[in-house]
Design an enzyme around this catalytic site. Sequence first.
Site, PDB file in Angstrom:
ATOM      1  N   HIS A  51     -10.373   2.137 -12.408  1.00 17.65           N
ATOM      2  CA  HIS A  51     -10.492   1.564 -10.864  1.00 17.65           C
ATOM      3  C   HIS A  51      -9.931   0.141 -10.123  1.00 17.65           C
ATOM      4  O   HIS A  51      -9.806  -0.718  -9.700  1.00 17.65           O
ATOM      5  CB  HIS A  51     -12.503   1.192 -10.859  1.00 17.65           C
ATOM      6  CG  HIS A  51     -13.498   1.027  -9.571  1.00 17.65           C
ATOM      7  ND1 HIS A  51     -14.564   1.260  -9.343  1.00 17.65           N
ATOM      8  CD2 HIS A  51     -12.562   1.293  -8.234  1.00 17.65           C
ATOM      9  CE1 HIS A  51     -14.822   0.956  -7.849  1.00 17.65           C
ATOM     10  NE2 HIS A  51     -13.198   1.150  -7.156  1.00 17.65           N
ATOM     11  N   ASP A  56     -20.861   1.343  -7.159  1.00 17.55           N
ATOM     12  CA  ASP A  56     -20.515   1.196  -8.925  1.00 17.55           C
ATOM     13  C   ASP A  56     -22.227   1.093  -8.931  1.00 17.55           C
ATOM     14  O   ASP A  56     -22.721   0.168  -8.531  1.00 17.55           O
ATOM     15  CB  ASP A  56     -19.781   0.350  -8.465  1.00 17.55           C
ATOM     16  CG  ASP A  56     -18.484   0.260  -9.480  1.00 17.55           C
ATOM     17  OD1 ASP A  56     -17.435   0.130  -9.731  1.00 17.55           O
ATOM     18  OD2 ASP A  56     -19.845   0.476 -10.780  1.00 17.55           O
ATOM     19  N   HIS A 108     -21.238  -1.289 -11.565  1.00 21.07           N
ATOM     20  CA  HIS A 108     -20.487  -2.221 -12.363  1.00 21.07           C
ATOM     21  C   HIS A 108     -20.345  -2.939 -10.512  1.00 21.07           C
ATOM     22  O   HIS A 108     -20.006  -2.781  -9.914  1.00 21.07           O
ATOM     23  CB  HIS A 108     -20.157  -1.693 -13.183  1.00 21.07           C
ATOM     24  CG  HIS A 108     -20.413  -1.063 -14.341  1.00 21.07           C
ATOM     25  ND1 HIS A 108     -19.683   0.322 -14.314  1.00 21.07           N
ATOM     26  CD2 HIS A 108     -20.549  -1.293 -15.376  1.00 21.07           C
ATOM     27  CE1 HIS A 108     -20.458   1.022 -15.418  1.00 21.07           C
ATOM     28  NE2 HIS A 108     -20.594  -0.421 -16.441  1.00 21.07           N
ATOM     29  N   ASP A 146     -18.081  -5.056 -11.636  1.00 19.53           N
ATOM     30  CA  ASP A 146     -16.061  -4.822 -11.157  1.00 19.53           C
ATOM     31  C   ASP A 146     -15.517  -6.363 -10.529  1.00 19.53           C
ATOM     32  O   ASP A 146     -14.135  -6.444 -10.075  1.00 19.53           O
ATOM     33  CB  ASP A 146     -15.453  -4.046 -10.280  1.00 19.53           C
ATOM     34  CG  ASP A 146     -16.013  -2.715 -11.101  1.00 19.53           C
ATOM     35  OD1 ASP A 146     -15.255  -1.478 -10.975  1.00 19.53           O
ATOM     36  OD2 ASP A 146     -16.523  -2.774 -12.661  1.00 19.53           O
ATOM     37  N   HIS A 185     -10.129  -2.670 -15.236  1.00 21.53           N
ATOM     38  CA  HIS A 185     -10.784  -1.909 -14.045  1.00 21.53           C
ATOM     39  C   HIS A 185     -12.271  -2.325 -14.306  1.00 21.53           C
ATOM     40  O   HIS A 185     -12.621  -2.376 -12.964  1.00 21.53           O
ATOM     41  CB  HIS A 185     -10.953  -0.123 -15.055  1.00 21.53           C
ATOM     42  CG  HIS A 185     -11.995  -0.258 -16.067  1.00 21.53           C
ATOM     43  ND1 HIS A 185     -12.945   0.423 -16.648  1.00 21.53           N
ATOM     44  CD2 HIS A 185     -12.559  -0.295 -16.962  1.00 21.53           C
ATOM     45  CE1 HIS A 185     -13.540   0.781 -17.802  1.00 21.53           C
ATOM     46  NE2 HIS A 185     -12.947   0.009 -18.216  1.00 21.53           N
ATOM     47  N   ASP A 229     -17.008   4.621  -7.400  1.00 20.95           N
ATOM     48  CA  ASP A 229     -16.574   5.045  -8.777  1.00 20.95           C
ATOM     49  C   ASP A 229     -17.992   5.598  -8.767  1.00 20.95           C
ATOM     50  O   ASP A 229     -18.932   5.839  -8.462  1.00 20.95           O
ATOM     51  CB  ASP A 229     -17.264   3.562  -9.204  1.00 20.95           C
ATOM     52  CG  ASP A 229     -16.928   3.255 -11.164  1.00 20.95           C
ATOM     53  OD1 ASP A 229     -16.075   2.524 -11.454  1.00 20.95           O
ATOM     54  OD2 ASP A 229     -17.031   4.627 -10.736  1.00 20.95           O
ATOM     55  N   ASP A 277     -19.243   6.773 -11.375  1.00 18.34           N
ATOM     56  CA  ASP A 277     -20.392   6.218 -12.275  1.00 18.34           C
ATOM     57  C   ASP A 277     -21.842   5.879 -11.326  1.00 18.34           C
ATOM     58  O   ASP A 277     -22.775   4.997 -12.154  1.00 18.34           O
ATOM     59  CB  ASP A 277     -19.293   5.335 -13.640  1.00 18.34           C
ATOM     60  CG  ASP A 277     -19.022   3.954 -12.795  1.00 18.34           C
ATOM     61  OD1 ASP A 277     -18.373   3.201 -13.661  1.00 18.34           O
ATOM     62  OD2 ASP A 277     -20.026   2.939 -12.121  1.00 18.34           O
ATOM     63  N   GLU A 284     -12.337   7.112 -11.436  1.00 16.88           N
ATOM     64  CA  GLU A 284     -13.074   6.800 -12.401  1.00 16.88           C
ATOM     65  C   GLU A 284     -13.533   8.409 -12.686  1.00 16.88           C
ATOM     66  O   GLU A 284     -14.412   8.539 -13.582  1.00 16.88           O
ATOM     67  CB  GLU A 284     -14.502   5.543 -12.712  1.00 16.88           C
ATOM     68  CG  GLU A 284     -14.106   4.305 -12.559  1.00 16.88           C
ATOM     69  CD  GLU A 284     -12.916   4.047 -13.902  1.00 16.88           C
ATOM     70  OE1 GLU A 284     -12.983   4.344 -14.713  1.00 16.88           O
ATOM     71  OE2 GLU A 284     -12.411   2.259 -13.809  1.00 16.88           O
TER      72      GLU A 284
HETATM   73  N1  LIG Z   1     -17.928  -4.969 -17.193  1.00 20.79           N
HETATM   74  C1  LIG Z   1     -17.673  -4.097 -18.059  1.00 20.79           C
HETATM   75  C2  LIG Z   1     -17.341  -2.856 -17.196  1.00 20.79           C
HETATM   76  C3  LIG Z   1     -16.322  -2.311 -16.573  1.00 20.79           C
HETATM   77  C4  LIG Z   1     -16.292  -1.718 -15.836  1.00 20.79           C
HETATM   78  C5  LIG Z   1     -15.361  -0.585 -14.973  1.00 20.79           C
HETATM   79  B1  LIG Z   1     -16.004   0.305 -13.935  1.00 20.79           B
HETATM   80  O1  LIG Z   1     -16.615  -0.092 -12.900  1.00 20.79           O
HETATM   81  O2  LIG Z   1     -14.576   0.592 -12.963  1.00 20.79           O
HETATM   82  O3  LIG Z   1     -15.722   1.174 -14.230  1.00 20.79           O
HETATM   83  C6  LIG Z   1     -18.531  -3.588 -19.064  1.00 20.79           C
HETATM   84  C7  LIG Z   1     -18.242  -4.858 -20.140  1.00 20.79           C
HETATM   85  N2  LIG Z   1     -19.378  -5.345 -21.447  1.00 20.79           N
HETATM   86  C8  LIG Z   1     -19.117  -3.796 -22.567  1.00 20.79           C
HETATM   87  C9  LIG Z   1     -20.050  -3.604 -23.539  1.00 20.79           C
HETATM   88  C10 LIG Z   1     -20.982  -4.087 -23.490  1.00 20.79           C
HETATM   89  C11 LIG Z   1     -21.264  -5.261 -22.261  1.00 20.79           C
HETATM   90  C12 LIG Z   1     -20.406  -5.005 -21.282  1.00 20.79           C
HETATM   91  C13 LIG Z   1     -16.271  -4.311 -18.244  1.00 20.79           C
HETATM   92  O4  LIG Z   1     -15.515  -3.793 -19.482  1.00 20.79           O
HETATM   93  O5  LIG Z   1     -15.790  -5.535 -18.155  1.00 20.79           O
HETATM   94 MN   LIG Z   2     -15.592   0.303 -11.157  1.00 18.28          MN
HETATM   95 MN   LIG Z   3     -18.422   1.229 -12.512  1.00 20.07          MN
END
Ligand SMILES: N[C@](CCCC[B-](O)(O)O)(CCN1CCCCC1)C(=O)O
Ligand SMILES: [Mn+2]
Ligand SMILES: [Mn+2]
Length: 304
Positions: free
Chosen positions: A96, A119, A121, A123, A136, A227, A229, A272
């Site tokens: 992403h 999504d 998340h 992001d 991402h 996304d 997911d 993703e």
């Molecule tokens: N917010 C996360 C996940 C981002 C997902 C990106 B997407 O939407 O493009 O797939 C999560 C960070 N973190 C991971 C361990 C547990 C707590 C959250 C991060 O890495 O920043």
């Molecule tokens: Mn995303």
């Molecule tokens: Mn996501």
Amino acid sequence: ERIGVLGIPFSKGQSRVGTEYGPEVLRNGGIVRKLQNLGCHVKDHGDVEVIHVENDDPEENAKNPRTVGQTSKLIADKVEQVLRSDDICVTLGGDHSMAIGCIAGNARVEPDLVVLWIDAHADINTPMTSDSGNIHGMPLSFLVHELESYVPKLPGFEWLSPCIHAKDIAYIGLRDVDAGERKIIEKFGITAFSMQEVDKYGINEVVERALRAVDPEGKRPIHLSFDVDAMDPTLTPSTGTPVIGGLSLRETYYIAEEVARTGRLSMVDVAEVNPLLGDDKDKKLTVDMTISVIQRFFGNRRGG
Ligand SMILES: N[C@](CCCC[B-](O)(O)O)(CCN1CCCCC1)C(=O)O
Ligand SMILES: [Mn+2]
Ligand SMILES: [Mn+2]
Ligand SMILES: [Mn+2]
């Protein structure tokens, strides 16, 4: 409409190998032909060139900044080119972080665009609020005017200026938002419908409220960043950060059908898909579900 398909075989916005094969498996799943079968004029513009920078050390906690930043510039340039010749651009990712270049490129052609971010998340971590350092999880933070003073200029990102405002974004599907992201969403009043609101109001009300929030007069171009997911992992298991309790197939179809009905769709990012995660059944399911959703943005209505 004239659709321009663009592959973005990229994975350096996160740390799991496999999203670079997303374009390949989506094409092999027949996405171009299936859109053509809907009566759309579809041109496949091939893949964006991906830059690989050696010794691309983390900067301000962000990983592979030069690789992501320089590739994002190529994405933006290519997207701008596609949108100068076709009406709608469909990008096949790729992780992403691709959305940095996709939105930047689209905004050059459609400066008044709004963003629907579908999504699990948000992001929108800045390099400092991210716990993973994976870009991402940060793309929107590089694009939003209001965050400019909070986001360091990373190497590789010299070309990029913010191009959207916080009020131009609406989220649907959130269920895994980090503390720093929550603060940003609240501080800047970003429209956000988590899965709790989807359950509370129903998807029809959520889509209507999201569109009304970002575009009350119903006249602005829509950039939809999808996304996979966002959907429940039982539907799209082959993705890097799955979160249970996601959108159903019918809820996701509904979002696509309602956005299609506006007639103002400018661009769809498909992010993703990671065909290396799960078994062959998971991979096929993920590709088939994703393509069936994308078809609904382009006139494949359940009511015919
Ligand atoms: N917010 C996360 C996940 C981002 C997902 C990106 B997407 O939407 O493009 O797939 C999560 C960070 N973190 C991971 C361990 C547990 C707590 C959250 C991060 O890495 O920043
Ligand atoms: Mn995303
Ligand atoms: Mn996501
Ligand atoms: Mn502006």
